[in-house]
Design an enzyme around this catalytic site. Structure first.
Site: not given
Length: 254
Positions: A152, A155-157, A44-45
């Site tokens: 988008a 769901t991350a941080y 993803d990064g």
């Protein structure tokens, strides 16, 4: 349907570089400016980096996971790639635009596809004043920090900080507190996508903070303004039945 011109790009890891060699040997390699599709090989990064690098091209990007998380990526498979690209579903997302001012008066602008975060840069909790569209909504948030996330990036941080998962196309942003101390149980708010968020740091000399937007870090900030960049769009491709909408739904039931 004619065979698309593909521009492959890969993370510097051995696994991604090996995949790059095999795929360019099988499907050729087009320059990004001449490509119909960009294929990103990594996690993803690296996908975020690729989207930033190709922002001015208006070319869709299809990711294949050669990294760890891979929420924005498709499964890796070297066979039948052209057919997968031709059948792929497109999702269009808008990044956030951050304007951060530090204690010297320097102004730094940056774009963030997932979130813009403010975090304490010292031992004491941060104190933030929050304004939405120029109107004060909270005179003091005492916390480790706060963030504004896109659907988008929800769901991350944002999700790790107990923020909500946002459906793509919902037209909202998540404002989420990070370890709030006062108001103790306040975790944030849902905002219209068109909202302009302003964080003002209370006593930045005693309680320093830093701002982060997809790898752009600004230390000793005094205020940070965040707004959706509706004039910029990123086009992501996913295998049928595995698009962002489906992934965001699935994330809430696992």
């Amino acid at each position: 349907m004619p065979k698309p011109a593909i521009a492959f790009t890969a993370a510097p890891t051995p696994e991604a570089q090996a995949a790059l060699t095999r795929l360019t040997g099988a499907y050729g390699q087009a320059a990004a400016r001449d490509a119909d599709i960009v294929v990103a090989l990594g996690g993803d990064g690296f996908m975020l980096q690729t989207l930033h690098d190709t922002r001015g091209l208006d070319v869709p990007t299809y990711g294949m996971n050669r990294g760890t998380v891979g929420f924005l990526m498709n499964d890796y498979d070297e066979d039948g790639l052209v057919a997968r690209l031709q059948a792929a579903e497109e999702a269009v997302i808008n990044p956030l635009r951050m304007t951060a001012t530090d204690t010297d008066g320097t102004v730094v602008e940056a774009l963030a596809i997932n979130e813009v975060s403010l975090l304490r840069a010292g031992p004491q909790a941060a104190r933030l004043r929050i304004l939405i569209d120029g109107r004060e909504r909270m005179d003091e948030l005492v916390a480790d920090g706060a963030l504004v996330a896109t659907p988008a990036g929800s769901t991350a941080y944002n999700y790790s900080a107990h923020g909500p998962i946002l459906p793509i196309g919902a037209g909202v942003l998540a404002l989420t507190a990070v370890a709030a101390f006062r108001p103790r149980r306040w975790r944030g708010a849902l905002l219209p996508q068109a909202a302009r968020v302003r964080f003002e740091v209370v006593n930045p000399q005693k309680r320093p903070m830093m701002a982060e937007a997809d790898g752009t870090s600004v230390r000793d900030v005094t205020c940070v303004e965040i707004a959706s960049a509706g004039d910029i769009r990123h086009r992501l491709l996913f295998d049928p039945g595995h698009g962002l909408e489906e992934r965001l739904l699935r994330e809430q039931f696992t």
